[in-house]
Design an enzyme around this catalytic site. Structure first.
Site, mmCIF file in Angstrom:
data_model
loop_
_atom_site.group_PDB
_atom_site.id
_atom_site.type_symbol
_atom_site.label_atom_id
_atom_site.label_comp_id
_atom_site.label_asym_id
_atom_site.label_seq_id
_atom_site.Cartn_x
_atom_site.Cartn_y
_atom_site.Cartn_z
ATOM 1 N N GLY A 17 40.134 13.570 31.727
ATOM 2 C CA GLY A 17 39.000 13.963 30.623
ATOM 3 C C GLY A 17 37.654 13.820 30.948
ATOM 4 O O GLY A 17 37.461 14.036 30.053
ATOM 5 N N GLU A 34 51.864 6.634 33.109
ATOM 6 C CA GLU A 34 50.676 6.654 34.146
ATOM 7 C C GLU A 34 50.458 5.666 35.149
ATOM 8 O O GLU A 34 50.287 5.049 35.370
ATOM 9 C CB GLU A 34 49.381 7.230 33.456
ATOM 10 C CG GLU A 34 49.413 8.196 32.808
ATOM 11 C CD GLU A 34 47.501 8.692 32.080
ATOM 12 O OE1 GLU A 34 47.194 8.154 32.205
ATOM 13 O OE2 GLU A 34 47.570 9.133 31.030
ATOM 14 N N HIS A 65 45.084 13.000 34.519
ATOM 15 C CA HIS A 65 43.707 12.062 32.719
ATOM 16 C C HIS A 65 42.224 11.791 33.256
ATOM 17 O O HIS A 65 41.716 11.082 33.317
ATOM 18 C CB HIS A 65 44.923 10.306 32.617
ATOM 19 C CG HIS A 65 43.941 10.264 32.011
ATOM 20 N ND1 HIS A 65 44.504 8.896 31.470
ATOM 21 C CD2 HIS A 65 42.310 10.161 31.266
ATOM 22 C CE1 HIS A 65 44.267 8.643 30.240
ATOM 23 N NE2 HIS A 65 42.499 8.887 30.031
#
Ligand code: MLT
Length: 304
Positions: free
Chosen positions: A274, A254, A272
């Site tokens: 969440g 990432e 990413h």
């Protein structure tokens, strides 16, 4: 007490800490500068960008740094054992983001089941592909949740409200009053939708062999950690129609360089996010205030 929030911190939490006399620096320092200035701080707060690995701990050991707080759940960017062995306490904020992650997972599931992601792309390209986008309902489908901690349970309750039949596998937790535990392979075999909620691990949990066990046309969601799924095996499973759709929020690397995965027509991707909601960040901030204040009062007691 001096706190460095190297990956930022909810502004209410900063204000509250400052009001209580704590110095908070929210500047993001890159590696060399960070290693140089960390000696001036009692506490470091990180999200996922700052790596508190062995090299960092070596730079910080013997200084006043005694506490690292992970503003979030996953501790994979911190060498917890090495920090602890060097007198630095590590803690996270496990209670704050479960609901946000569970909602994101449901978002990916609906996007995939109803072709929302791909039809957004094609309609913006001027294509009216109505006939190609007959989806499936979530209601009545078997939903396998791998990892049944806070996020897994929050997700199970939401999915049940949508009419899904939830089964789960967890390495440690087996007896649940509401939901059926099944062995890992059995969850893979029976599920129409699968969502992963396990910590980051060195070896992928889902690779070629695990895809072979799954139903043809399964939907798979990963909002846990990138390394949990072998991305090459996933691409193969998408290209051979084993997997009908994959919702991916986390990647082996990432930011991800995997353009083939991100651009795949059967994939719904997010970077990413969440825990990236106003509510989760506010709750994380509140958990951090408690941790810092408690640590500060213990520091003061030691000084007296
Ligand atoms: C977490 O571990 O809390 C989540 O993955 C969120 C994040 O790292 O941003």
């Amino acid at each position: 007490m001096k706190v460095l929030a190297n990956d930022g911190l909810d502004k209410n939490a900063v204000e509250r800490l400052e009001k209580d006399g704590i110095y908070v620096d929210t500047t993001h320092y890159e590696k060399d500068q960070l290693f140089n200035i960390i000696k001036d701080f009692d506490c470091l707060i990180v999200r996922s960008a700052t790596k508190a690995n062995k090299e960092f701990i070596d730079a910080a050991k013997g200084t006043k740094l005694k506490l690292i707080i992970r503003a979030g759940v996953g501790l994979d960017n911190i060498d917890v054992e090495y920090a602890t062995n060097n007198g630095i306490t590590v803690t996270n904020t496990p209670n704050s983001s479960s609901n946000s992650v569970a909602e994101l997972v449901l978002g990916h599931m609906i996007c995939l089941a109803r072709y929302i992601t791909i039809s957004n792309i094609t309609l913006r390209e001027g294509k009216w592909n109505k006939k190609a986008y007959t989806g499936v309902e979530l209601s009545g489908k078997t939903f396998g949740i791998i990892g049944f901690g806070r996020i897994g349970k929050a997700l199970a309750n939401k999915a049940t409200a949508l009419g899904m039949n939830v089964i789960f596998y967890d390495k440690y937790y087996k007896n649940d009053e509401k939901y059926e535990y099944l062995p890992f392979n059995e969850v893979l075999r029976r599920s129409d939708f699968i969502s992963l909620h396990v910590p980051g691990i060195d070896k992928p949990l889902i690779g070629k062999n695990e895809f072979e066990l799954m139903k043809d046309g399964v939907f798979l969601i990963n909002a846990a950690r990138g390394g949990v799924i072998d991305e090459t095996a996933l691409l193969n499973a998408l290209n051979t129609d084993k997997v009908a759709g994959a919702g991916i929020d986390v990647f082996m690397e990432e930011p991800t360089p995997n353009a083939e995965l991100c651009n795949h027509p059967k994939v719904s991707v997010t970077p990413h996010i969440g825990a990236a909601t106003a509510e989760a960040q506010m709750r994380i901030g509140e958990e951090i205030i408690d941790i810092v204040m408690d640590f500060d009062s213990r520091l003061n007691t030691m000084v007296v």
